[in-house]
Design an enzyme around this catalytic site. Structure first.
Site, PDB file in Angstrom:
ATOM      1  N   CYS B  86       0.838  -1.193   0.000  1.00 26.39           N
ATOM      2  CA  CYS B  86       0.000   0.000   0.000  1.00 26.39           C
ATOM      3  C   CYS B  86       0.879   1.252   0.000  1.00 26.39           C
ATOM      4  CB  CYS B  86      -0.961  -0.051   1.194  1.00 26.39           C
ATOM      5  SG  CYS B  86      -2.385   1.028   0.995  1.00 26.39           S
ATOM      6  N   HIS B 194      -3.404  -5.915   1.015  1.00 28.92           N
ATOM      7  CA  HIS B 194      -2.727  -6.091   2.302  1.00 28.92           C
ATOM      8  C   HIS B 194      -2.612  -7.558   2.725  1.00 28.92           C
ATOM      9  CE1 HIS B 194      -2.594  -1.832   3.639  1.00 28.92           C
ATOM     10  NE2 HIS B 194      -3.619  -1.718   2.809  1.00 28.92           N
ATOM     11  N   GLU B 196      -0.729  -8.651   5.043  1.00 31.03           N
ATOM     12  CA  GLU B 196      -0.549  -8.695   6.504  1.00 31.03           C
ATOM     13  C   GLU B 196      -1.878  -8.627   7.259  1.00 31.03           C
ATOM     14  OE1 GLU B 196      -0.277  -6.075   4.701  1.00 31.03           O
ATOM     15  OE2 GLU B 196      -0.874  -4.286   5.824  1.00 31.03           O
TER      16      GLU B 196
END
Lengths: 83, 227
Positions: B86, B194, B196
């Protein structure tokens, strides 16, 4: 002292979603003659006099102020500082 | 394996990244403030999402001028795995570690939802645990994720297999449906979605965990073979 006025715009050919939204809004407000709009940035820098001011400005634009992948820039140099 | 999570003023996915490595993956992670950073002790660098420097000027542009980016460039040239997610991807673009630039999303909206991605290249150190053309689900959360490069660069990315992830249903207008790209050397990956935030089923998807596992597997094979 010099004042440098820098205009940064998206390159032609790069889609400008913000400009498109501005154009559509102007059309809706009763300005059907607006056939295109592109939104850019305007900056004013106050610089000490420098022998190679053009070179300095180009370097600033290349290193930080503009992204050469998507943006073009133009600038003018004026005497004195903006109040 | 020891991961550095670089924290810029305005980063806000740094703790998600830390959690993914430390808790979901079970490896060591350290939050590193960008001014204090000495990257000597680390095996990988993670650039988290957020709004570094308030997205002033252009997303990632100011962070890309910070001193730590010089260290990151050095580590990149030495072959260290570097992942930017990002805003981290935007920093990699602005610092020239990856080609191209980000524009505002085509519909000008900040978008925050789950997206399906196709793994286009599973022959990288970040994606070796995925199947080729595997469809995975990861969250996106961005206002400027509309990836742009000119046709020449796009052709090079295609030819070199540098497009690692594509959107199944392009949400933001990115050229070539690009969601993530890797550098030619294969050690710097940037992506808008994302991974994560998708490392445990309870988060809605654990499809992101395989990315981190791939990195660890590659590192073990490369540096601790025989252990």
């Amino acid at each position: 002292m010099k004042t440098v006025k820098i205009f940064i715009t998206l390159k032609h050919g790069v889609l400008d979603p913000q400009g498109k939204a501005v154009q559509e809004s102007l059309n809706k407000l009763g300005f059907p003659e607006v056939k295109g709009a592109r939104v850019g940035k305007y900056m004013e820098l106050q610089l000490d006099d420098h022998a190679d001011i053009d070179q300095q400005i180009k370097e600033m634009c290349a290193k930080l102020l503009a992204n050469p992948v998507i943006e073009d820039y133009q600038y003018t140099i004026e005497e004195g500082a903006v109040q | 394996m020891k991961f550095a999570v670089i924290v810029f003023p305005g980063s806000n996915c740094d703790r998600d990244m830390y959690h993914a490595v430390q808790d979901s993956l079970g490896e060591e992670a350290k939050l590193v403030w960008y001014e204090d950073a000495d990257l000597v002790e680390f095996d990988a660098i993670l650039l988290p999402g957020g709004f570094s420097y308030g997205d002033y000027l252009r997303s990632g542009a100011i962070a890309a001028t910070s001193n730590i980016v010089n260290q990151i460039k050095q580590k990149a040239s030495e072959g260290m795995p570097i992942l930017g997610v990002c805003n981290g991807f935007q920093v990699l673009l602005e610092s020239g570690l990856l080609p191209g630039a980000m524009l505002r999303n085509k519909k000008l909206k900040f978008m925050c939802h789950q997206e399906e991605l196709v793994v286009e290249n599973n022959q990288t150190q970040f994606t070796s645990s995925y199947e080729e053309k595997e469809t995975i689900s990861l969250p996106i959360a961005h206002g400027e994720g509309n990836y742009y490069c000119d046709e020449k660069v796009l052709a090079e990315l295609e030819a070199n297999g540098q497009i690692v992830f594509r959107y199944a249903d392009n949400p933001n207008g990115s050229v070539g449906d690009i969601a993530g790209i890797i550098n030619e050397q294969g050690n710097v990956l940037g992506m808008m979605p994302h991974p994560e935030r998708a490392t445990e089923a309870v988060l809605g998807s654990d499809d992101g965990l395989k990315l981190f596992k791939s990195v660890v597997n590659h590192w073990r094979e490369a540096y601790v073979a025989g252990v």
